[in-house]
Design a protein around this motif. Structure first.
Motif, PDB file in Angstrom:
ATOM      1  N   GLY A  29      37.595  55.201  33.715  1.00 24.89           N
ATOM      2  CA  GLY A  29      36.964  54.325  34.685  1.00 24.89           C
ATOM      3  C   GLY A  29      37.852  54.184  35.903  1.00 24.89           C
TER       4      GLY A  29
ATOM      5  N   VAL B 135      30.979  59.802  38.031  1.00 27.29           N
ATOM      6  CA  VAL B 135      30.059  59.242  37.034  1.00 27.29           C
ATOM      7  C   VAL B 135      30.717  58.151  36.189  1.00 27.29           C
ATOM      8  CG1 VAL B 135      28.710  61.369  36.919  1.00 27.29           C
ATOM      9  CG2 VAL B 135      30.662  61.068  35.389  1.00 27.29           C
ATOM     10  N   GLN B 136      31.995  57.918  36.402  1.00 23.09           N
ATOM     11  CA  GLN B 136      32.727  56.959  35.580  1.00 23.09           C
ATOM     12  C   GLN B 136      32.333  55.516  35.903  1.00 23.09           C
ATOM     13  OE1 GLN B 136      34.036  59.385  37.422  1.00 23.09           O
ATOM     14  NE2 GLN B 136      35.568  60.558  36.283  1.00 23.09           N
TER      15      GLN B 136
ATOM     16  N   THR C 235      32.677  52.033  37.325  1.00 17.36           N
ATOM     17  CA  THR C 235      33.366  51.736  38.579  1.00 17.36           C
ATOM     18  C   THR C 235      33.339  50.247  38.878  1.00 17.36           C
ATOM     19  OG1 THR C 235      32.762  53.907  39.487  1.00 17.36           O
ATOM     20  CG2 THR C 235      33.396  52.185  41.057  1.00 17.36           C
TER      21      THR C 235
ATOM     22  N   SER D 217      27.628  56.954  39.269  1.00 18.35           N
ATOM     23  CA  SER D 217      27.928  56.064  38.145  1.00 18.35           C
ATOM     24  C   SER D 217      26.758  55.110  37.902  1.00 18.35           C
ATOM     25  CB  SER D 217      29.187  55.245  38.433  1.00 18.35           C
ATOM     26  OG  SER D 217      30.260  56.081  38.814  1.00 18.35           O
TER      27      SER D 217
END
Length: 261
Positions: A118, A189-190, A192, A217
């Motif tokens: 993240g 895509v983590q 956030t 994300s």
């Protein structure tokens, strides 16, 4: 400045490392012309929370502004990436935090390394609306520096340990980093956490808006910092940043652990 004060300032601007949990590691990236000074209280908080922490001094920073003119953005990124790779060998979940330019480096790491657990961004910089920025490629060839843009802090008497001058060749390189990061925002895509100041005299609000609009994300939290300027990690809202980021790390790590179970 006395010799004792100079020694203290030098220690504060140095890289910081703490070996804590083998479960959670956090890499912190400081801003342009700055140093670990701007991130050290945050790093200390994370270390006290039990996490393994790395806060590198990026190439060209923490010495003299002329040194920064000799280092392109690829060197800043490579140094941050090296610290990230080292953390992945120690910890199950590795998070990356960034302030301002450090936010751009964080985003680039997230674009290149989907294994990052993240990211936390504070007033990230990915663009500028200043019209004179378009002249940087030409101006930087004839002029070495301009007055600095640091120490944008609402809290009285607080300094971030940045250069008094803005090196223009380095600024031109920073604009290239922004271009690369913006082009690949869709690769992020983590989970956030993005915190940005309501009043920021360095980075325009369009920066955070561009990041939020561009990343892919699905787990995204936006927090507005009402009482801080650009260097919010040293400002009135620093405790809020520390608390929310710690909660974010623990939640995301727990969810990842649940997925692996």
């Amino acid at each position: 400045m006395s010799s004792a004060e100079a020694s203290e300032a030098s220690a504060a601007s140095a890289a910081f490392a703490h070996d804590g949990s083998e479960e959670i590691g956090v890499l912190l990236c400081h801003g342009f012309t700055g140093s670990p000074v701007s991130m050290r209280p945050w790093a200390d908080h994370l270390a006290e929370a039990g996490f393994t922490v790395r806060l590198p001094l990026l190439p060209g920073h923490g010495t003299h502004w002329r040194d920064l003119n000799k280092t392109p953005w690829t060197e800043w990124y490579a140094h941050a990436e090296k610290a990230f790779v080292e953390l992945t060998g120690r910890c199950r979940s590795v998070f990356v935090f960034g302030l301002s330019m450090g936010g751009a480096l964080t985003l680039r790491l997230a674009e290149e390394h989907p294994e990052i657990a993240g990211i936390v961004l504070v007033n990230p910089s990915v663009l500028t609306l200043r019209k004179d920025a378009k002249l940087l490629p030409v101006l930087s060839k004839v002029l070495a520096s301009l007055p600095g843009i640091g120490n944008d802090i609402a809290k009285p008497g607080v300094l971030e340990g940045c250069y008094e001058r803005m090196p223009l060749r380095a600024a031109a390189s920073l604009s290239l980093l922004w271009r690369v990061v913006r082009a690949d925002l869709g690769k992020v895509v983590q989970p956030t956490l993005l915190l940005h100041s309501a009043v920021d005299h360095v980075v325009e609000p369009e920066n955070s808006a561009a990041v939020l609009a561009g990343i892919a994300s699905t787990d995204v939290t936006e927090v507005v910092l009402a009482n801080s300027y650009h260097v919010a990690t040293l400002d009135h809202d620093a405790p809020l940043i520390f608390e929310r980021s710690t909660e974010f790390v623990r939640r995301v790590h727990a969810e990842r652990a649940g997925d692996r179970a």
